[in-house]
Scaffold this motif. Structure first.
Motif, PDB file in Angstrom:
ATOM      1  N   HIS A  16       0.781  18.068  64.658  1.00 38.16           N
ATOM      2  CA  HIS A  16       1.096  17.047  65.654  1.00 38.16           C
ATOM      3  C   HIS A  16       1.168  17.739  67.021  1.00 38.16           C
ATOM      4  O   HIS A  16       1.572  18.912  67.100  1.00 38.16           O
ATOM      5  CB  HIS A  16       2.463  16.408  65.371  1.00 38.16           C
ATOM      6  N   PRO A  17       0.816  17.046  68.109  1.00 36.50           N
ATOM      7  CA  PRO A  17       0.910  17.674  69.440  1.00 36.50           C
ATOM      8  C   PRO A  17       2.274  18.285  69.736  1.00 36.50           C
ATOM      9  O   PRO A  17       2.366  19.366  70.313  1.00 36.50           O
ATOM     10  CB  PRO A  17       0.590  16.516  70.388  1.00 36.50           C
ATOM     11  N   ALA A  18       3.355  17.606  69.319  1.00 40.27           N
ATOM     12  CA  ALA A  18       4.703  18.111  69.607  1.00 40.27           C
ATOM     13  C   ALA A  18       5.011  19.411  68.872  1.00 40.27           C
ATOM     14  O   ALA A  18       5.967  20.104  69.213  1.00 40.27           O
ATOM     15  CB  ALA A  18       5.740  17.061  69.242  1.00 40.27           C
ATOM     16  N   GLU A  19       4.186  19.754  67.866  1.00 45.88           N
ATOM     17  CA  GLU A  19       4.428  20.973  67.097  1.00 45.88           C
ATOM     18  C   GLU A  19       3.789  22.207  67.725  1.00 45.88           C
ATOM     19  O   GLU A  19       4.180  23.334  67.404  1.00 45.88           O
ATOM     20  CB  GLU A  19       3.923  20.795  65.661  1.00 45.88           C
ATOM     21  N   TYR A  20       2.818  21.991  68.617  1.00 46.88           N
ATOM     22  CA  TYR A  20       2.166  23.154  69.231  1.00 46.88           C
ATOM     23  C   TYR A  20       2.092  23.064  70.757  1.00 46.88           C
ATOM     24  O   TYR A  20       1.540  23.957  71.400  1.00 46.88           O
ATOM     25  CB  TYR A  20       0.766  23.360  68.638  1.00 46.88           C
ATOM     26  N   LEU A  21       2.689  22.009  71.341  1.00 41.87           N
ATOM     27  CA  LEU A  21       2.665  21.820  72.793  1.00 41.87           C
ATOM     28  C   LEU A  21       4.053  21.447  73.309  1.00 41.87           C
ATOM     29  O   LEU A  21       4.929  21.058  72.533  1.00 41.87           O
ATOM     30  CB  LEU A  21       1.682  20.703  73.161  1.00 41.87           C
ATOM     31  N   VAL A 112      13.039  35.484  70.773  1.00 42.81           N
ATOM     32  CA  VAL A 112      12.581  34.963  69.476  1.00 42.81           C
ATOM     33  C   VAL A 112      12.504  33.449  69.437  1.00 42.81           C
ATOM     34  O   VAL A 112      11.801  32.879  68.607  1.00 42.81           O
ATOM     35  CB  VAL A 112      13.476  35.461  68.318  1.00 42.81           C
ATOM     36  N   THR A 113      13.237  32.773  70.337  1.00 45.53           N
ATOM     37  CA  THR A 113      13.202  31.307  70.353  1.00 45.53           C
ATOM     38  C   THR A 113      12.173  30.753  71.340  1.00 45.53           C
ATOM     39  O   THR A 113      12.091  29.544  71.532  1.00 45.53           O
ATOM     40  CB  THR A 113      14.592  30.739  70.709  1.00 45.53           C
ATOM     41  N   THR A 114      11.377  31.620  71.956  1.00 45.01           N
ATOM     42  CA  THR A 114      10.344  31.165  72.890  1.00 45.01           C
ATOM     43  C   THR A 114       9.309  30.324  72.152  1.00 45.01           C
ATOM     44  O   THR A 114       8.790  30.750  71.115  1.00 45.01           O
ATOM     45  CB  THR A 114       9.637  32.366  73.559  1.00 45.01           C
ATOM     46  N   PRO A 115       8.991  29.128  72.642  1.00 44.90           N
ATOM     47  CA  PRO A 115       7.965  28.302  71.989  1.00 44.90           C
ATOM     48  C   PRO A 115       6.604  29.005  71.981  1.00 44.90           C
ATOM     49  O   PRO A 115       6.258  29.720  72.924  1.00 44.90           O
ATOM     50  CB  PRO A 115       7.915  27.041  72.854  1.00 44.90           C
ATOM     51  N   LEU A 116       5.860  28.796  70.924  1.00 45.39           N
ATOM     52  CA  LEU A 116       4.550  29.420  70.767  1.00 45.39           C
ATOM     53  C   LEU A 116       3.603  29.058  71.907  1.00 45.39           C
ATOM     54  O   LEU A 116       2.742  29.849  72.303  1.00 45.39           O
ATOM     55  CB  LEU A 116       3.942  28.990  69.429  1.00 45.39           C
ATOM     56  N   HIS A 117       3.766  27.861  72.466  1.00 47.81           N
ATOM     57  CA  HIS A 117       2.846  27.399  73.499  1.00 47.81           C
ATOM     58  C   HIS A 117       3.135  27.990  74.880  1.00 47.81           C
ATOM     59  O   HIS A 117       2.354  27.811  75.807  1.00 47.81           O
ATOM     60  CB  HIS A 117       2.851  25.868  73.589  1.00 47.81           C
ATOM     61  N   HIS A 118       4.263  28.696  75.042  1.00 48.19           N
ATOM     62  CA  HIS A 118       4.598  29.259  76.352  1.00 48.19           C
ATOM     63  C   HIS A 118       3.628  30.383  76.737  1.00 48.19           C
ATOM     64  O   HIS A 118       3.263  31.211  75.908  1.00 48.19           O
ATOM     65  CB  HIS A 118       6.029  29.796  76.352  1.00 48.19           C
ATOM     66  N   HIS A 119       3.244  30.364  77.992  1.00 51.28           N
ATOM     67  CA  HIS A 119       2.338  31.386  78.524  1.00 51.28           C
ATOM     68  C   HIS A 119       2.989  32.036  79.734  1.00 51.28           C
ATOM     69  O   HIS A 119       3.489  31.347  80.624  1.00 51.28           O
ATOM     70  CB  HIS A 119       0.998  30.757  78.925  1.00 51.28           C
ATOM     71  N   TYR A 120       2.987  33.367  79.757  1.00 52.68           N
ATOM     72  CA  TYR A 120       3.612  34.091  80.866  1.00 52.68           C
ATOM     73  C   TYR A 120       2.582  34.383  81.953  1.00 52.68           C
ATOM     74  O   TYR A 120       1.535  34.977  81.694  1.00 52.68           O
ATOM     75  CB  TYR A 120       4.228  35.401  80.389  1.00 52.68           C
ATOM     76  N   ASN A 121       2.874  33.935  83.164  1.00 49.05           N
ATOM     77  CA  ASN A 121       2.018  34.226  84.321  1.00 49.05           C
ATOM     78  C   ASN A 121       2.597  35.447  85.025  1.00 49.05           C
ATOM     79  O   ASN A 121       3.664  35.380  85.633  1.00 49.05           O
ATOM     80  CB  ASN A 121       1.979  33.022  85.265  1.00 49.05           C
ATOM     81  N   ALA A 122       1.890  36.575  84.931  1.00 45.43           N
ATOM     82  CA  ALA A 122       2.389  37.838  85.480  1.00 45.43           C
ATOM     83  C   ALA A 122       2.072  38.035  86.948  1.00 45.43           C
ATOM     84  O   ALA A 122       2.413  39.072  87.530  1.00 45.43           O
ATOM     85  CB  ALA A 122       1.824  39.000  84.674  1.00 45.43           C
TER      86      ALA A 122
END
Length: 202
Positions: A16-21, A112-122
């Motif tokens: 489901h979208p809510a599971e990966y976004l 460890v609780t960071t969502p998989l979809h998070h992206h770090y902008n360096a």
């Protein structure tokens, strides 16, 4: 590349979208997978969350199996898991895609609780985590569909982030996978959705 990897994982795992976004519905049952919900097998050893030895992208290629653990989901079943073995594809492999996503989390010292979809902008002007939202996935899918429309006959307007779950299930049915196995992978408790998918597959 982050969006592509999320698309691959969602398609193979019928998510489901809510599971990966990022989802605006914070109270919904379906929650985004977190770093601690990912298990990977490297050299016969199972590693959870950030404990995997992902020092570089070469180690991502060594992941033989990956598992997602649901801490909650729409069907209210806790702790359910869905996993895949690696295939020979460099990009279109759910295991390597999960490996690249978690390598990015490791590289940027994610909690460890960071969502998989998070992206770090360096970039010096940003240096923070950004959530991946449904419009990013929809735009990528429609861009690709537009380039292939003459071959597939599929209108880009028909696709959205919600297309990956039924699309992955339909692909399994077209490949001759038993409907019971498709239902297990998709975590469907009734066959209502499967009846609809069978019509689409036909």
């Amino acid at each position: 590349s982050h969006v592509i990897d999320l698309i691959v994982v969602a398609f193979y795992s019928l998510l489901h979208p809510a599971e990966y976004l990022h989802s605006p519905d914070a109270e919904g049952r379906s929650q985004a997978f977190r770093f601690c919900d990912i298990y990977r097998t490297i050299g016969g050893t199972i590693y959870a969350g950030p404990s995997a030895p992902l020092n570089d992208l070469n180690n991502v290629q060594r992941i033989s199996h990956a598992v997602l653990t649901f801490h909650d989901q729409k069907n209210a079943v806790w702790g359910e898991q869905v996993g895949h073995k690696a295939n020979s594809e460099a990009i279109f492999c759910p295991v390597k895609a999960l490996g690249r996503l978690t390598w990015h989390l490791c590289l940027n010292n994610a909690d460890v609780t960071t969502p998989l979809h998070h992206h770090y902008n360096a970039h010096p002007a940003h240096r923070c985590w950004y959530p991946t939202k449904a419009p990013f996935i929809t735009n990528a899918l429609r861009h690709s569909a537009r380039a292939l429309e003459a071959t597939t006959g599929i209108s880009p307007d028909l696709l959205s982030a919600r297309s990956l779950r039924p699309g992955g299930a339909t692909a399994l049915m077209c490949a001759g996978i038993d409907k019971g196995h498709v239902a297990l992978l998709g975590r469907w408790k009734s066959d209502a959705m499967l009846r609809y998918l069978r019509i689409q597959a036909t």
